[in-house]
Every structure is written in structure tokens, then in C-alpha cells.
Scaffold this motif. Structure first.
Motif, PDB file in Angstrom:
ATOM      1  N   UNK A 195       0.836  -1.205   0.000  1.00 33.13           N
ATOM      2  CA  UNK A 195       0.000   0.000   0.000  1.00 33.13           C
ATOM      3  C   UNK A 195       0.869   1.252   0.000  1.00 33.13           C
ATOM      4  N   UNK A 196       1.938   1.236   0.787  1.00 28.74           N
ATOM      5  CA  UNK A 196       2.828   2.397   0.841  1.00 28.74           C
ATOM      6  C   UNK A 196       3.475   2.659  -0.506  1.00 28.74           C
ATOM      7  N   UNK A 197       3.670   1.610  -1.289  1.00 27.82           N
ATOM      8  CA  UNK A 197       4.276   1.767  -2.611  1.00 27.82           C
ATOM      9  C   UNK A 197       3.392   2.552  -3.568  1.00 27.82           C
ATOM     10  N   UNK A 198       2.111   2.710  -3.231  1.00 25.95           N
ATOM     11  CA  UNK A 198       1.199   3.493  -4.071  1.00 25.95           C
ATOM     12  C   UNK A 198       1.345   4.990  -3.856  1.00 25.95           C
ATOM     13  N   UNK A 199       2.049   5.386  -2.804  1.00 31.17           N
ATOM     14  CA  UNK A 199       2.220   6.806  -2.499  1.00 31.17           C
ATOM     15  C   UNK A 199       3.273   7.434  -3.402  1.00 31.17           C
ATOM     16  N   UNK A 200       3.007   8.640  -3.817  1.00 31.54           N
ATOM     17  CA  UNK A 200       3.996   9.384  -4.602  1.00 31.54           C
ATOM     18  C   UNK A 200       5.078   9.986  -3.720  1.00 31.54           C
ATOM     19  N   UNK A 201       4.749  10.160  -2.427  1.00 39.10           N
ATOM     20  CA  UNK A 201       5.719  10.715  -1.478  1.00 39.10           C
ATOM     21  C   UNK A 201       5.355  10.220  -0.086  1.00 39.10           C
ATOM     22  N   UNK A 202       6.357   9.894   0.702  1.00 34.67           N
ATOM     23  CA  UNK A 202       6.144   9.483   2.086  1.00 34.67           C
ATOM     24  C   UNK A 202       6.727  10.559   2.994  1.00 34.67           C
ATOM     25  N   UNK A 203       5.857  11.215   3.756  1.00 35.62           N
ATOM     26  CA  UNK A 203       6.267  12.301   4.638  1.00 35.62           C
ATOM     27  C   UNK A 203       6.394  11.802   6.065  1.00 35.62           C
ATOM     28  N   UNK A 204       7.344  12.360   6.787  1.00 38.12           N
ATOM     29  CA  UNK A 204       7.535  11.955   8.184  1.00 38.12           C
ATOM     30  C   UNK A 204       6.369  12.413   9.041  1.00 38.12           C
ATOM     31  N   UNK A 205       5.876  13.624   8.776  1.00 43.34           N
ATOM     32  CA  UNK A 205       4.722  14.146   9.502  1.00 43.34           C
ATOM     33  C   UNK A 205       4.090  15.249   8.676  1.00 43.34           C
ATOM     34  N   UNK A 206       3.030  15.845   9.200  1.00 40.76           N
ATOM     35  CA  UNK A 206       2.297  16.862   8.439  1.00 40.76           C
ATOM     36  C   UNK A 206       3.084  18.147   8.260  1.00 40.76           C
ATOM     37  N   UNK A 207       4.077  18.382   9.090  1.00 45.35           N
ATOM     38  CA  UNK A 207       4.885  19.587   8.924  1.00 45.35           C
ATOM     39  C   UNK A 207       5.621  19.590   7.587  1.00 45.35           C
ATOM     40  N   UNK A 208       5.834  18.411   7.029  1.00 46.90           N
ATOM     41  CA  UNK A 208       6.528  18.310   5.741  1.00 46.90           C
ATOM     42  C   UNK A 208       5.592  18.498   4.559  1.00 46.90           C
ATOM     43  N   UNK A 209       4.285  18.528   4.823  1.00 42.29           N
ATOM     44  CA  UNK A 209       3.310  18.621   3.729  1.00 42.29           C
ATOM     45  C   UNK A 209       3.015  20.080   3.454  1.00 42.29           C
ATOM     46  N   UNK A 210       3.666  20.612   2.457  1.00 43.15           N
ATOM     47  CA  UNK A 210       3.552  22.014   2.077  1.00 43.15           C
ATOM     48  C   UNK A 210       2.944  22.141   0.686  1.00 43.15           C
TER      49      UNK A 210
END
Length: 225
Positions: A195-210
Motif C-alpha cells: 500500500x505504501x508503494x502506491x504513495x507518490x511521497x512518504x512524509x515523516x509528519x504533516x509539517x513536511x506537507x507544504x
């Protein structure tokens, strides 16, 4: 792809309520003389209210209808939320930050009453153009129904959305809807590798989601299923 909207999950992404759901449902099953199976929590994550209530009533406890199970569990959750609403790090800031650039949607397996309660308490309910409970669609996660409905309500094509998810079923659901996905894995309930392989990006936490990350994800091809 030009990103037209950002879609959030709720439990495990904005609020750290997966442990609360597990505790409440475990307590419910124990109180009714039932049995909690080794794979129960993994199976429950992403199910709609109708689906998990039917599962508990059929496989874990006896003598209750799915409607009775749902009513009591949701009531217990409401009372827990009233006592304490644990936030994921950077949750409110991430919503406000992305709302400055994109229309926002939300697709949650929580019932409508809990979605509205949580977003209201966080003070961000007015920032979402569309919110969907899987109660309101035919199938819960990992099926794409909820994300497709959220995109339709936001009046944007699902293929022009970026979704933010944490769980295996959530990642599969957003991907199946044609969206690009940013994974923010929950440390206690990490998603399966496939399932994780379907992600385009793996963020450590929401602070990285800009907003810059959303643009980068939107410009990249989707991973192959």
C-alpha cells in the motif's frame, strides 16, 4: 498534472484517534463477552460504519444487531472526543497552510456526526469545500467511492487531486480513485509495504506537507500499482 484540490483523511492524519477507536471497540467487544482477533484492527481501519458494525456484530460479539453495535460504539466515541481530542502534530497548521492555495476536501471512515464534531472543535470546518463520510457512499475504503464523492462535491476531477493518507486501506482508496497520494504513516499503525508503494511521497509528519510538496507530487507520474 495541475493540482486542483487537496483531500485529507481524518483519523490518523489530522487526529490521533486510531488508538481511541481501537480502545473503544476493544472495550465494547470485551464488555459484551466477545473476542478480539489478531487481525481485527487491521481489518477495521477504513471500513465504513455499516461495514465495521456488521463485522463486530457477526464475527466478534453475539446477540446484537449491527445497528445496536454502531449506536453504542459511536456514542462511546463521542463521549471520548468530548473529554479529549488528540491532534496529530501540525494538523491544524497543515490544513490552514494548504487552504491558502487549494480547495480542500475530506474523506473519512468516521460517521458524519464525528466528522462534524472534530472539524468544528479544530476550528477548520469552514476551510473544507467538501467532506464525505463513508456512511454516505456504497463502499468504504479501500474502495474509491469516498474519494470519488469528495472530488465530485468539490467539483474537481479526482485525477487532479492529491490525497493525504496514513493507512493501507486509505492509500489504496485514494490511489484507486485516480489521485496522487502523500503518505503520512502512523507510527503505531504503519501501512503495508504494497500500500505504501502506491504513495507518490512518504512524509515523516504533516509539517513536511507544504504547497510546494503538493506541486511536486502533482507533477510526478503516479507509481504503478
Amino acid at each position: 498534472m495541475s493540482v486542483q484540490a487537496v483531500m485529507f483523511d481524518l483519523d490518523g492524519v489530522l487526529v490521533d484517534t486510531e488508538p481511541v477507536w481501537e480502545e473503544v471497540r476493544r472495550g465494547f467487544v470485551a464488555d459484551h463477552g466477545g473476542r478480539w482477533l489478531p487481525d481485527t484492527q487491521d481489518r477495521l481501519m477504513g471500513m465504513s460504519t455499516e461495514e465495521w458494525a456488521a463485522y463486530l456484530a457477526t464475527d466478534l460479539v453475539e446477540g446484537l444487531t449491527a445497528e445496536e453495535v454502531a449506536y453504542e460504539v459511536v456514542d462511546r466515541m463521542s463521549r471520548r472526543y468530548a473529554e479529549d481530542l488528540p491532534l496529530m502534530p501540525g494538523a491544524v497548521e497543515a490544513v490552514r497552510r494548504l487552504a491558502e492555495h487549494y480547495p480542500l476536501g475530506l474523506n473519512s471512515s468516521s460517521p458524519r456526526a464525528l466528522i462534524d464534531l472534530v472539524l468544528g472543535r479544530l476550528g477548520v470546518d469552514g476551510l473544507f469545500r467538501a467532506t464525505v463520510s463513508t456512511e454516505e457512499v456504497d463502499r468504504g475504503k479501500p474502495e474509491p467511492d469516498g474519494y470519488l464523492a469528495a472530488a465530485a462535491r468539490a467539483d474537481v476531477p479526482p485525477t487532479e487531486c492529491v490525497a493525504i493518507e496514513d493507512s493501507s486501506n486509505g492509500l489504496r482508496s485514494a490511489y484507486a480513485a485516480g489521485m496522487r497520494v502523500i503518505a503520512v504513516p502512523h507510527p503505531r499503525y504503519p501501512p503495508a509495504a504494497d500500500a505504501l508503494a502506491l504513495a507518490s511521497y512518504v512524509a515523516e509528519d504533516l509539517n513536511a506537507v507544504t504547497a510546494d510538496l503538493v506541486v511536486k507530487v502533482g507533477a510526478a507520474p503516479r507509481p504503478d500499482a
